[in-house]
Design an enzyme around this catalytic site. Structure first.
Site, mmCIF file in Angstrom:
data_model
loop_
_atom_site.group_PDB
_atom_site.id
_atom_site.type_symbol
_atom_site.label_atom_id
_atom_site.label_comp_id
_atom_site.label_asym_id
_atom_site.label_seq_id
_atom_site.Cartn_x
_atom_site.Cartn_y
_atom_site.Cartn_z
ATOM 1 N N HIS A 70 0.816 -1.220 0.000
ATOM 2 C CA HIS A 70 0.000 0.000 0.000
ATOM 3 C C HIS A 70 0.852 1.274 0.000
ATOM 4 O O HIS A 70 0.319 2.380 -0.085
ATOM 5 C CB HIS A 70 -0.995 -0.001 1.172
ATOM 6 C CG HIS A 70 -0.393 0.221 2.518
ATOM 7 N ND1 HIS A 70 -0.170 -0.795 3.407
ATOM 8 C CD2 HIS A 70 0.012 1.344 3.140
ATOM 9 C CE1 HIS A 70 0.348 -0.303 4.520
ATOM 10 N NE2 HIS A 70 0.465 1.000 4.382
ATOM 11 N N ASP A 112 0.155 -7.841 1.740
ATOM 12 C CA ASP A 112 0.561 -6.431 1.693
ATOM 13 C C ASP A 112 2.091 -6.305 1.720
ATOM 14 O O ASP A 112 2.682 -5.925 2.735
ATOM 15 C CB ASP A 112 -0.072 -5.688 2.866
ATOM 16 C CG ASP A 112 0.119 -4.182 2.807
ATOM 17 O OD1 ASP A 112 0.521 -3.678 1.744
ATOM 18 O OD2 ASP A 112 -0.138 -3.514 3.828
ATOM 19 N N SER A 205 4.391 2.403 8.094
ATOM 20 C CA SER A 205 4.017 1.361 7.146
ATOM 21 C C SER A 205 5.201 0.848 6.359
ATOM 22 O O SER A 205 6.048 1.618 5.912
ATOM 23 C CB SER A 205 3.001 1.897 6.138
ATOM 24 O OG SER A 205 1.723 1.862 6.670
#
Length: 253
Positions: A70, A112, A205
């Protein structure tokens, strides 16, 4: 308690990349941590959009960085070799090619992870090293360290210039499912400390969760505000993707 179960999925999934124009994600940080010991995470990188933090990542090869899917952008500036963002002694390398896992879903954040190919090789040194990829999955209860430059407060944001670390423990899928129900997928790993705020948050992230010297997780998502007691952080479980990582690097040499 995770109020996220009542929210639309795209709001629930704290996709932990700082928002940039044209991109889909909103970031994650280290909550209730402390500055990392200087040089203790030489595999840690920052993915920048211009001079702005976008995501974390980890060096797996002189030409490759592993991060969250992402975090995808068209172009990246990769900061490595210094625990301090903006340090002129750091290496800064451009990257324009990235390869998401083909099974990644923007709705559920399953699978992810993404490989980013550097335009030129990183120069390895005492401050720039490759992380060790796992040969096995670590069991629940293992103590691990998550690191990043993400916000240290939530919901208001305070971004540190120095790399932050916090120790967390791996949580069994059974216990994590009690919190996140059917949002938890087989490719996901949970970590946290019961009754503690210790967690990742906005801007973290794609950053590493390292257990016993090996990369076991990449920061993926969690509840918002960050650091809610008994809401674990959710990571991509890297031990389930070592073949894809090695095959992808070989295919795109």
């Amino acid at each position: 308690m995770a109020r996220s179960l009542l929210l639309p999925l795209q709001i629930l999934l704290l996709s932990l990349a700082l928002e940039t124009a044209g991109e889909e994600a909103q970031g994650d940080k280290i909550i209730d941590g402390a500055p990392c010991a200087r040089g203790s995470h030489p595999w840690q990188v920052a993915l920048l959009s211009g001079n702005q933090l976008h995501c974390g990542g980890v060096l797996v090869n002189e030409r490759w960085v592993l991060t969250a899917a992402h975090c995808k952008m068209n172009e990246y500036t990769v900061h490595l070799g210094s625990d301090t963002l903006g340090d002129r002694r750091a290496q800064r390398i451009k990257a324009s090619k990235s390869f998401r896992h083909p099974g990644y879903s923007t709705q559920t954040h399953v699978n992810d992870l993404m490989l980013v190919k550097l335009n030129s090789q990183a120069r390895l040194s005492s401050m720039v090293k490759k992380v060790r990829l796992p040969s096995r999955c670590e069991p629940p209860g293992t103590t691990c360290t998550v690191s990043g430059w993400g916000t240290t407060t939530s919901p208001d944001v305070t971004f540190p210039s120095d790399l932050m670390c916090v120790d967390v423990k791996l949580i069994s899928p059974q216990d994590c499912t009690k919190v996140y129900k059917d949002l938890l997928e087989n490719s996901m790993l949970c970590a946290g400390i019961p009754d503690s705020k210790k967690n990742a948050c906005n801007g973290d992230s794609g950053g590493p969760l390292v257990c016993r010297g090996t990369l076991q997780g990449l920061v993926s998502w969690g509840t918002f505000p960050c650091g809610q007691p008994n809401d674990p952080g959710v990571y991509t479980q890297v031990c389930k993707f070592t073949k894809w990582i090695n095959d992808t690097m070989k295919k795109h040499r």
